[in-house]
Write a protein that holds these residues in place. Sequence first.
Motif, PDB file in Angstrom:
ATOM      1  N   UNK A  21       0.840  -1.185   0.000  1.00 16.59           N
ATOM      2  CA  UNK A  21       0.000   0.000   0.000  1.00 16.59           C
ATOM      3  C   UNK A  21       0.877   1.238   0.000  1.00 16.59           C
ATOM      4  N   UNK A  22       0.368   2.293  -0.582  1.00 14.31           N
ATOM      5  CA  UNK A  22       1.058   3.569  -0.600  1.00 14.31           C
ATOM      6  C   UNK A  22       0.038   4.651  -0.272  1.00 14.31           C
ATOM      7  N   UNK A  23       0.192   5.246   0.894  1.00  6.80           N
ATOM      8  CA  UNK A  23      -0.717   6.297   1.334  1.00  6.80           C
ATOM      9  C   UNK A  23      -0.124   7.656   1.002  1.00  6.80           C
ATOM     10  N   UNK A  24      -0.935   8.497   0.379  1.00  2.00           N
ATOM     11  CA  UNK A  24      -0.485   9.820  -0.036  1.00  2.00           C
ATOM     12  C   UNK A  24      -1.138  10.897   0.807  1.00  2.00           C
ATOM     13  N   UNK A  25      -0.386  11.927   1.076  1.00  2.00           N
ATOM     14  CA  UNK A  25      -0.933  13.094   1.761  1.00  2.00           C
ATOM     15  C   UNK A  25      -0.355  14.346   1.116  1.00  2.00           C
ATOM     16  N   UNK A  26      -0.963  15.460   1.390  1.00  2.00           N
ATOM     17  CA  UNK A  26      -0.498  16.690   0.784  1.00  2.00           C
ATOM     18  C   UNK A  26      -1.447  17.129  -0.313  1.00  2.00           C
ATOM     19  N   UNK A  27      -0.909  17.393  -1.497  1.00  2.00           N
ATOM     20  CA  UNK A  27      -1.725  17.869  -2.604  1.00  2.00           C
ATOM     21  C   UNK A  27      -2.698  16.791  -3.075  1.00  2.00           C
ATOM     22  N   UNK A  28      -3.665  17.170  -3.855  1.00  3.10           N
ATOM     23  CA  UNK A  28      -4.742  16.292  -4.260  1.00  3.10           C
ATOM     24  C   UNK A  28      -4.205  15.055  -4.970  1.00  3.10           C
ATOM     25  N   UNK A  29      -4.490  13.920  -4.366  1.00  3.36           N
ATOM     26  CA  UNK A  29      -3.978  12.638  -4.855  1.00  3.36           C
ATOM     27  C   UNK A  29      -4.430  12.361  -6.274  1.00  3.36           C
ATOM     28  N   UNK A  30      -5.676  12.694  -6.601  1.00  8.52           N
ATOM     29  CA  UNK A  30      -6.172  12.330  -7.927  1.00  8.52           C
ATOM     30  C   UNK A  30      -5.742  13.320  -9.010  1.00  8.52           C
ATOM     31  N   UNK A  54      -6.866   8.697 -13.589  1.00 13.15           N
ATOM     32  CA  UNK A  54      -8.252   8.263 -13.382  1.00 13.15           C
ATOM     33  C   UNK A  54      -8.373   6.838 -12.894  1.00 13.15           C
ATOM     34  N   UNK A  55      -7.311   6.059 -13.096  1.00 15.84           N
ATOM     35  CA  UNK A  55      -7.345   4.655 -12.708  1.00 15.84           C
ATOM     36  C   UNK A  55      -7.837   3.716 -13.787  1.00 15.84           C
ATOM     37  N   UNK A  65       3.823  -9.197 -15.491  1.00 14.21           N
ATOM     38  CA  UNK A  65       2.514  -9.354 -16.125  1.00 14.21           C
ATOM     39  C   UNK A  65       1.871 -10.675 -15.743  1.00 14.21           C
ATOM     40  N   UNK A  66       0.622 -10.586 -15.355  1.00 12.79           N
ATOM     41  CA  UNK A  66      -0.118 -11.776 -14.963  1.00 12.79           C
ATOM     42  C   UNK A  66       0.064 -12.161 -13.511  1.00 12.79           C
ATOM     43  N   UNK A  67       1.010 -11.513 -12.828  1.00 15.26           N
ATOM     44  CA  UNK A  67       1.254 -11.833 -11.416  1.00 15.26           C
ATOM     45  C   UNK A  67       0.935 -10.659 -10.490  1.00 15.26           C
ATOM     46  N   UNK A  68       1.214  -9.440 -10.929  1.00 18.86           N
ATOM     47  CA  UNK A  68       1.011  -8.244 -10.108  1.00 18.86           C
ATOM     48  C   UNK A  68      -0.164  -7.441 -10.656  1.00 18.86           C
ATOM     49  N   UNK A  69      -0.818  -6.703  -9.762  1.00 21.43           N
ATOM     50  CA  UNK A  69      -1.909  -5.827 -10.184  1.00 21.43           C
ATOM     51  C   UNK A  69      -1.843  -4.526  -9.392  1.00 21.43           C
ATOM     52  N   UNK A  70      -1.888  -3.415 -10.105  1.00 21.02           N
ATOM     53  CA  UNK A  70      -1.898  -2.100  -9.469  1.00 21.02           C
ATOM     54  C   UNK A  70      -3.325  -1.569  -9.470  1.00 21.02           C
ATOM     55  N   UNK A  71      -3.683  -0.894  -8.400  1.00 21.01           N
ATOM     56  CA  UNK A  71      -4.999  -0.276  -8.320  1.00 21.01           C
ATOM     57  C   UNK A  71      -4.891   0.968  -7.442  1.00 21.01           C
ATOM     58  N   UNK A  72      -5.897   1.811  -7.525  1.00 18.90           N
ATOM     59  CA  UNK A  72      -5.896   3.010  -6.698  1.00 18.90           C
ATOM     60  C   UNK A  72      -7.292   3.265  -6.163  1.00 18.90           C
ATOM     61  N   UNK A  73      -7.326   3.855  -5.011  1.00 15.48           N
ATOM     62  CA  UNK A  73      -8.578   4.209  -4.361  1.00 15.48           C
ATOM     63  C   UNK A  73      -8.479   5.685  -4.011  1.00 15.48           C
ATOM     64  N   UNK A  75     -10.528   7.913  -3.098  1.00 10.26           N
ATOM     65  CA  UNK A  75     -11.213   8.376  -1.895  1.00 10.26           C
ATOM     66  C   UNK A  75     -10.366   8.172  -0.639  1.00 10.26           C
ATOM     67  N   UNK A  76      -9.438   7.224  -0.724  1.00  9.94           N
ATOM     68  CA  UNK A  76      -8.562   6.940   0.418  1.00  9.94           C
ATOM     69  C   UNK A  76      -7.133   7.408   0.185  1.00  9.94           C
ATOM     70  N   UNK A  77      -6.907   8.092  -0.949  1.00 15.34           N
ATOM     71  CA  UNK A  77      -5.556   8.582  -1.281  1.00 15.34           C
ATOM     72  C   UNK A  77      -4.525   7.458  -1.211  1.00 15.34           C
ATOM     73  N   UNK A  78      -4.890   6.322  -1.761  1.00 17.77           N
ATOM     74  CA  UNK A  78      -4.027   5.146  -1.632  1.00 17.77           C
ATOM     75  C   UNK A  78      -3.906   4.414  -2.964  1.00 17.77           C
ATOM     76  N   UNK A  79      -2.721   3.935  -3.239  1.00 16.88           N
ATOM     77  CA  UNK A  79      -2.468   3.069  -4.384  1.00 16.88           C
ATOM     78  C   UNK A  79      -1.928   1.747  -3.848  1.00 16.88           C
ATOM     79  N   UNK A  80      -2.295   0.672  -4.524  1.00 20.00           N
ATOM     80  CA  UNK A  80      -1.943  -0.669  -4.076  1.00 20.00           C
ATOM     81  C   UNK A  80      -1.152  -1.409  -5.150  1.00 20.00           C
ATOM     82  N   UNK A  81      -0.386  -2.375  -4.693  1.00 16.96           N
ATOM     83  CA  UNK A  81       0.255  -3.316  -5.612  1.00 16.96           C
ATOM     84  C   UNK A  81       0.043  -4.712  -5.046  1.00 16.96           C
ATOM     85  N   UNK A  82      -0.851  -5.442  -5.678  1.00 16.60           N
ATOM     86  CA  UNK A  82      -1.083  -6.829  -5.293  1.00 16.60           C
ATOM     87  C   UNK A  82      -0.067  -7.700  -6.019  1.00 16.60           C
TER      88      UNK A  82
END
Length: 124
Positions: A21-30, A54-55, A65-73, A75-82
Amino acid sequence: QVQLVESGGGLVQAGGSLRLSCAASGRTFNNYAMGWFRQVPGKEREFVAGISLSGDSTRYADFVKGRFAISRENAKNTVYLQMNSLKPEDTAAYFCAAARATAVQTTTGPYAYWGQGTQVTVSS
């Protein structure tokens, strides 16, 4: 300024999974495209995965490829790497980064903000 803090790294056996997980703070994440990079000692930092502002668009390095997945939320100012089906060669420090861009960025240059990194170690 954007502050980025990664978490979720650790020691896992080959074939296992982790979610960073990567939590962002400060300027607007999106306002930022986001990316994950990794680095081992003595080597350059390399692109792992990226996601657009936009995601709705993602890109991956061939070796994940095929093993990792990136996503972002936004509303929570967070990006993930599964990370699934981990291999010993995935062992590295993983860094989250933010680029003032709309599209996915696959090189380090556009990324203005970086986290401190989280270590992932995959045992065989």
